[in-house]
Write a protein that holds these residues in place. Structure first.
Motif: not given
Length: 425
Positions: A29-44, A46-59
């Motif tokens: 279940x934890x891996x599924x949750x991490x997979x969902x988090x990774x999917x959302x981060x990838x969407x942000x 690739x598609x968010x209006x501004x370029x946000x560094x991955x380190x900022x998104x994770x923080x």
């Protein structure tokens, strides 16, 4: 690693040895949750209006995760982590207030006595609408702290809304070094000493005992009034040692994590400097954490009569955990309990005599504010479980204190009538 009991964000409180944190196996279940988090981060990414560094998104994700747990867990960036190290010494620059975010509003829990915020008239329950012209709507607690803190001598302009007022006021406050002195004394009458603790820093117990020793060298202490009102807390070891000064044995406090094996007891010890005079202790909604530890211990051991109003009810322990990159997290890991096993989380300490503070006519407008307690904080953890006597000597300063403080007047009258309580046998 060290752990901290915390009441706000502008002053570090309560320190103790942290228990080691154990890792847990990650299930499917934890891996599924991490997979969902990774999917959302990838969407942000690739598609968010501004370029946000991955380190900022994770923080930012870490910040959100911790801040949703309870009002006291939070992420600490490198600057925040350095500020904690400074705060433990009791010396830092700022204005001296404890704050919290309540329903999106930046709210003052308590000003620290004799600080710029206190002198500027900030009170418990004040809502901070703007900091230097920037609205506090949607602000994080960490961002608010950064904006309010600053170099000594610089000015921060706060727009404050008081309860009952429809008109915000702008309050300019000159930042200063928050004083480390936490003990004040005043003779109320001959032999009757008032001891005010404004917070619990690394010197509080020693300073208190020095002042008591200095007074005892001149005359016998017939009674003490210990004032913990509006004391937001401090170091846990200082809370224990302050209570220990008035107790000869027994438990002062214990902390309990989610596992029974994580319990840690803090006992009183018999000492040559123990004080046996009758005591009345004053508390109010601004008395939190370390103050509640002391008040709860004195009440459970029937060592002092508690007078005033129910305390804040902050009974959780925060562990500050350093991370490898110089940042850290502050995580709620346990609750603390009074000697009789009472958890005061979101409940507070109820005084033996509930006596509300009645402001004088000149202070009524200034003190017409709602009180704020732990139970009012969003996502808070639920609780599991008169005149002078004939022949008395009162200085002008003491007379003025008694004249404007009905709780103190009653405390003095009561402590003079209490039987001698001897804890040293």
């Amino acid at each position: 690693m060290r752990a901290f009991l915390w009441i706000g964000t502008l002053l570090l409180l309560f320190v103790l040895a942290a228990a080691p944190l154990t890792s847990q196996a990650v299930g499917d279940n934890s891996f599924e949750a991490l997979k969902r988090f990774s999917q959302v981060m990838d969407i942000v990414e690739n598609h968010y209006v501004q370029d946000i560094p991955r380190s900022t998104l994770i923080e930012d994700a870490i910040k959100g995760m911790l801040e949703q747990l309870d009002p006291h867990s939070t992420y600490l960036n490198k600057d925040d982590f350095k500020d904690i190290q400074i705060s433990t010494s009791g010396e830092f620059s700022g204005i001296g207030i404890e704050i919290s975010l309540e329903q999106g509003r930046l709210t003052v829990i308590s000003p620290i006595e004799d600080t710029p915020a206190d002198k500027a008239g900030l009170k418990s329950g004040d809502i901070i609408l703007e900091i230097d012209g920037q609205a506090t709507q949607d602000i994080t607690l960490t961002e608010a702290v950064k904006r309010i803190r600053g170099a000594k001598g610089s000015t921060v302009k706060l727009v404050i809304l008081h309860k009952g007022s429809n008109k915000p006021v702008t309050v300019p406050i000159v930042r200063g070094t928050i004083p480390i002195h936490s003990v004040k004394t005043q003779e109320l009458e001959s032999g009757y000493l008032y001891v005010r603790l404004t917070r619990f820093n690394e010197n509080t117990t020693r300073d208190m005992l020095d002042k008591l020793k200095e007074y005892k060298a001149k005359k016998e202490i017939k009674g003490l009034v210990l004032d913990l009102r509006n004391n937001p807390g401090g170091l846990l070891d200082q809370a224990v040692s302050v209570a220990d000064a008035f107790l000869s044995d027994g438990l002062v406090v214990y902390i309990q994590g989610r596992d029974a094996s994580q319990r840690k007891d803090f006992p009183a010890t018999r000492g040559s400097e123990d004080v046996a005079a009758p005591m009345v202790t004053l508390i109010n909604p601004g008395s939190a954490s370390a103050s509640e530890i002391v008040a709860g211990a004195l009440q459970d051991h029937k060592r002092a009569l508690l007078l005033g109003e129910r305390s804040f009810g902050k009974g959780s322990v925060q562990t500050v955990i350093p991370l490898s990159d110089g940042t850290g997290i502050k995580l709620t890991t346990a609750l603390y309990y009074t000697p009789n096993g009472r958890s005061i989380q979101a409940e507070g300490i109820v005084p033996d005599l509930e006596v509300p503070f009645v402001p004088t006519e000149e202070d009524k407008n200034a003190d017409d504010r709602f009180t704020l307690r732990e139970q009012d904080l969003s996502r808070h953890l639920q609780n599991n479980g008169g005149g002078k006597n004939k022949g008395s000597e009162t200085s002008k300063e003491a007379g003025e204190m008694l004249g404007r403080d009905n709780q103190l007047r009653l405390a003095l009258e009561l402590v003079k009538k209490l039987p001698t309580i001897r804890q040293i046998r």
